[in-house]
Scaffold this motif. Sequence first.
Motif, short mmCIF file in Angstrom:
data_model
loop_
_atom_site.label_atom_id
_atom_site.label_comp_id
_atom_site.label_asym_id
_atom_site.label_seq_id
_atom_site.Cartn_x
_atom_site.Cartn_y
_atom_site.Cartn_z
N ALA A 75 0.83 -1.21 0.00
CA ALA A 75 0.00 0.00 0.00
C ALA A 75 0.86 1.26 0.00
O ALA A 75 0.35 2.36 -0.27
CB ALA A 75 -0.92 0.01 1.21
N GLY A 76 2.13 1.10 0.31
CA GLY A 76 3.04 2.24 0.30
C GLY A 76 2.66 3.31 1.30
O GLY A 76 2.24 3.01 2.42
N ASN A 77 2.78 4.57 0.90
CA ASN A 77 2.49 5.69 1.78
C ASN A 77 1.05 6.20 1.66
O ASN A 77 0.70 7.22 2.26
CB ASN A 77 3.45 6.86 1.47
CG ASN A 77 4.88 6.51 1.81
OD1 ASN A 77 5.14 5.80 2.78
ND2 ASN A 77 5.82 6.98 0.99
N ALA A 78 0.23 5.52 0.91
CA ALA A 78 -1.16 5.96 0.72
C ALA A 78 -1.89 5.99 2.05
O ALA A 78 -1.86 5.03 2.81
CB ALA A 78 -1.88 5.04 -0.25
N SER A 79 -2.54 7.10 2.33
CA SER A 79 -3.32 7.22 3.56
C SER A 79 -4.81 7.22 3.29
O SER A 79 -5.61 7.16 4.22
CB SER A 79 -2.93 8.50 4.31
OG SER A 79 -3.22 9.64 3.52
N ARG A 80 -5.20 7.30 2.01
CA ARG A 80 -6.61 7.27 1.62
C ARG A 80 -6.85 6.20 0.56
O ARG A 80 -6.01 6.00 -0.33
CB ARG A 80 -7.07 8.63 1.11
CG ARG A 80 -7.14 9.67 2.22
CD ARG A 80 -7.85 10.95 1.80
NE ARG A 80 -8.00 11.79 2.97
CZ ARG A 80 -9.02 11.72 3.81
NH1 ARG A 80 -10.02 10.85 3.57
NH2 ARG A 80 -9.09 12.48 4.88
N CYS A 81 -8.01 5.59 0.64
CA CYS A 81 -8.33 4.49 -0.27
C CYS A 81 -8.32 4.90 -1.73
O CYS A 81 -7.90 4.14 -2.61
CB CYS A 81 -9.68 3.88 0.10
SG CYS A 81 -9.70 3.09 1.73
#
Length: 447
Positions: free
Chosen positions: A240-246
Motif C-alpha cells: 500500500a506504500g504511503n497511501a493514507s486514503r483508499c
Amino acid sequence: MVLKPPGEPVTVAVVGAGQRGRGYAMYALMDPSACKIVAVAEPRPKTRKSIVEAHRIDQSLVFNSWEDLHAASTETIKTVGTRLADAIIVAVHDKMHMAVVLAFAEQGYHILCEKPMATDLGECIKMAAAVKKAGIIFGMGHAVLRYSPYSKELAEIVHSGRLGKLINVVHIEPVGHYHFAHSYVRGHWAKESKSSFSLMTKSCHDIDIICSWLSPAAPTRVSSFGSLQHFRKEGKPATAGNASRCLDCPIERECPYSAKKIYLDPVSRGSTGWPVSTIVDGIPDIENITEALQTGPYGKCVYESDNDVVDNQVVNIEFDSGATCSFTMVAFTTLICERQTRLHFTHGEIVGDMSTFTVTDFRERPMRPVVHRPKNEGGGHGGGDLGLIRTFIEAVRTGRQELLGTDVDEVLKSHVAVFAAERSRREGKVVDVVEFEDVARQRALCL
C-alpha cells in the motif's frame, strides 16, 4: 393512568436526527394515529430539513441544538404551563446522553434514550436516579433486541420453564468486517475518548438480552479478554506504500476494507442506504460521497485511522443462580450482526440465529427438534427497532412502564455488567459485579 386516549397520537420531539433518530421517527409515518413528531433538534442543516419535511414539523419547533429546544421548552412551561411534546427521543452522540436525559427528565418528558445509557458508570447511576425521581416512562435503546418477533417468541419459551432451568448461554455477535471498519475504525465509535469502549457501544445489546434470559438471576462475577488486533498501522500491507486514503491506494481493489468498495461503488449502483447514508449531510450522491472520501474520516485507510477500540472480545459471566454465559464479539465475519445463540437447559436446548431457532426437548422419544420461524416485520435488529418504538409509545400513552418489560433499575444492572467486563479486560482479573457496583454508587454519591 391513561395519558392519551386511543386515536390521539403521542407527541414526540426528536433530539438528534441521524440514523437512529430518523429510524425511530419513521414509526410516526407508519402509524400516524399512534404518534406524531412535532419538534426536532439537529445541527446538520440538510439532515434537519429532511426530517422537518418528512414530518411536516412547524418551523417554530425546529432547533439547531438540544439546548435551544430545552430553552424553548422551559419558556413554554413557564408561560403556558405545558411541555412542547409528551416524549423525547434522545439520539445524540453517546457522551451527550446524560446531559440531555437529565435536562428533559426534570421537565417531565417521557424519554426513549438510544444506547448506551451513558459512557461512564457514575453518569448511568445519576441518570437512573433522575429518571426515578421524575417518575417518567423510560425506554432504552440497548434493550432493542428484546422487542423483535424472534426474541419475543424465544423468550416466551425460555421463561415458560418448558425446558427446565437455563444453565448456560453461548452467544456470539458477528459484527461484520466492513461494518466494524465503518463504525469502529473510521466512524463515531472508533475512539474511546470520543465515545466509549466497543463492548459498550456495540454489544450492550447482547449483555442485556443475555441478562433478560437469565432473569431474575443477576450477574455476580465476570471475566473478559480482548484487544485491538488488526486495525493498526503495523497491519498495513507493505504494497500500500504511503497511501493514507483508499482513493489513492495502489492496492485498493484487493483490500476488504476499501472505502471505495464500501461507499462509492454502492452509490454508483443506486444504493444510498446504510452505511452510505450516514457519512454525508443530506442525500448521498457520487459527488458528495467522493468528496467525503477525499477529505473525511470515512475515506482514510483503516490502518492509518485514529482508532483505539478493540476488534475482538470475549466475556464470561457467572450468575447468582449458578448459570454461566460466554459471549464473543468479533469484527472479522461475513455475517453482519446476525447473532448466533445456544441456550442450554436441564431438559433441552435452543439454537438460533436471529432469524430462526430450533427447540429440542431431551425428554421426547424420539427427540423431534422444532424449528421456529417468527415473522420479521422489517427494520433494524430483526424488527426490534419497530417493536421498541411501538412499545414505548404505547407505554407513554397508557402510563405503564411495565409494557416495556424493563425499567431503569434493570437497565442500570445490565450496564453495570458491561462496565465490570471492561474493568476485567483492562486489569486482567475476575471482577465481583456486586462489589463493583457498590463502589461505583459510593463514588457517584460523593460527586
